[in-house]
Write a protein that holds these residues in place. Sequence first.
Motif, PDB file in Angstrom:
ATOM      1  N   VAL A 155      37.346  12.110   3.166  1.00 28.31           N
ATOM      2  CA  VAL A 155      36.887  13.378   2.587  1.00 28.31           C
ATOM      3  C   VAL A 155      37.945  13.954   1.661  1.00 28.31           C
ATOM      4  CG1 VAL A 155      36.292  15.763   3.139  1.00 28.31           C
ATOM      5  CG2 VAL A 155      35.313  13.901   4.477  1.00 28.31           C
ATOM      6  N   GLU A 159      37.061  14.773  -2.148  1.00 27.11           N
ATOM      7  CA  GLU A 159      36.865  16.173  -2.520  1.00 27.11           C
ATOM      8  C   GLU A 159      38.145  16.904  -2.870  1.00 27.11           C
ATOM      9  OE1 GLU A 159      34.287  18.367   0.008  1.00 27.11           O
ATOM     10  OE2 GLU A 159      33.034  16.634   0.520  1.00 27.11           O
ATOM     11  N   SER A 161      40.203  18.560  -1.106  1.00 22.46           N
ATOM     12  CA  SER A 161      40.186  19.875  -0.470  1.00 22.46           C
ATOM     13  C   SER A 161      40.652  19.732   0.971  1.00 22.46           C
ATOM     14  CB  SER A 161      38.781  20.483  -0.518  1.00 22.46           C
ATOM     15  OG  SER A 161      38.697  21.626   0.312  1.00 22.46           O
ATOM     16  N   ALA A 164      37.971  21.069   3.433  1.00 22.31           N
ATOM     17  CA  ALA A 164      36.885  20.117   3.679  1.00 22.31           C
ATOM     18  C   ALA A 164      37.347  18.989   4.587  1.00 22.31           C
ATOM     19  CB  ALA A 164      36.374  19.556   2.359  1.00 22.31           C
ATOM     20  N   HIS A 170      31.899  18.725   7.920  1.00 25.50           N
ATOM     21  CA  HIS A 170      32.051  17.696   6.894  1.00 25.50           C
ATOM     22  C   HIS A 170      32.341  16.337   7.529  1.00 25.50           C
ATOM     23  CE1 HIS A 170      32.196  20.937   3.971  1.00 25.50           C
ATOM     24  NE2 HIS A 170      32.236  20.044   2.991  1.00 25.50           N
TER      25      HIS A 170
END
Length: 456
Positions: A155, A159, A161, A164, A170
């Motif tokens: 992730v 992303e 992030s 996240a 997520h």
Amino acid sequence: MPDVDNRGGQGACPRCSRNLRYLGSATEVEPFWNRIGAFFRYPFHTDPLMVIAICTLVPLALSANLIGLVVSLLLAMALLKYTYAVINHTAEGHMAPPPVTTAFSGEGFSIVFLQLLVFIGMGALVTGAAMLGGPLLAMLALALVVLTLPASIMVLAMERSALAAINPLHLVGLIARIGWPYFLLYGYLVLLTLASGAAQDFALTHFSPWLAGTLAGFLNSTFTLILFHMLGYLLFQYQEELGFASDLQDEEGPQETSQRDPSQRLDADIDMDLKDGHYDRVQGALISALKKDPDNRQRLEQLFRLLTARNDNRELYRHHIALLGWLADTHNGAGVADLLARLEPISPSLKLDDPELAERCARCLYHQGEYRKALALLQDFHKRFPDSHSLAPAYVLAAQILANGLDQWEKAAAFLGFVKKRCPNHPLHSQVDDYLQQVARREPLKGPRATFTISD
């Protein structure tokens, strides 16, 4: 869809012209469990080896001072940055490693700080669980963190992030979309980590400190690259479930539209029209293609199969010259016999105007055992084609049919006598006497026996 823009991920339906959703290589990518050997070879390409060598050997050569500490820290950040580049590079369909400059360029170091924030967040989660529920809850939280760590890395790579990457929704969503292969990969990663630890422990135990440190660092970096390459490949394999599309980038790129083979589009249209029952459309497409390329064997075969399946004998008659030529080229005596039988009601006294084609079709019928049909094609050959180069082979063939197939030796001898008299300049003329001797002995007519005598 053989003629869409793969590179741009764009294409329109050939039926309704609506835009299609691009799937990339999602439907044909090889499962990761069939590529274990490729994963282990990955770090031994030139670029990753250079990154590993620089990030492992340079810190060992530095003095234990502030400058050495800073350089070692920067090289560790470069290695971590390179591993995340490996994930993104692989997820985009590149099975070859990214270039060495990726690790040391000025961009992309933010991923290192994001990863640090993720680790801090996970540590805070485990600490908070311990404070709220004691050791048992802390152990459960730690088990959850360890289980979702590969998903968190993926992730974060996609992303960029930190929130996240530690968001349970997520992480659980990613694991759910991938399904059971995630846990299979997790098992491989656990074994990989244990193998890395065992190898490093062996090096530290059996070698001198300097060599052991070098080997341990090399092994740690190598296994890390393998791990991150596997994570990137999992993203690539399940791209459709994860909502993006990638193609294999390191193979020969897709052809430009101007260089594509238009026959692939025709094949696709034929396939769809056949399945939809649009047989007239298929027939029209094949006839149009044959006007542009009359000798295309694939289209001739498709047309023959379509027309015979539809029992469209009149259309077979319209194209019988081209179809008989294709059948003769492929030595398909059964097909020649079937086509002639279909044409008989339409043209009972069908005669082929091409002497070479008539002789070739008769030869196919002879080998198929259709002796009388073969003779019918050769009937009055000398009257219809008196000056043809095919006259001699046609009448030698007629003699073979009469002798070998119908046991009519006198008629066979008459045909051979005709060839001997009327075709003195043909290469077959020298063999006629051998054939006549075989007729006299009532032996099957074959070519002259091979001789290995060397003339002086």
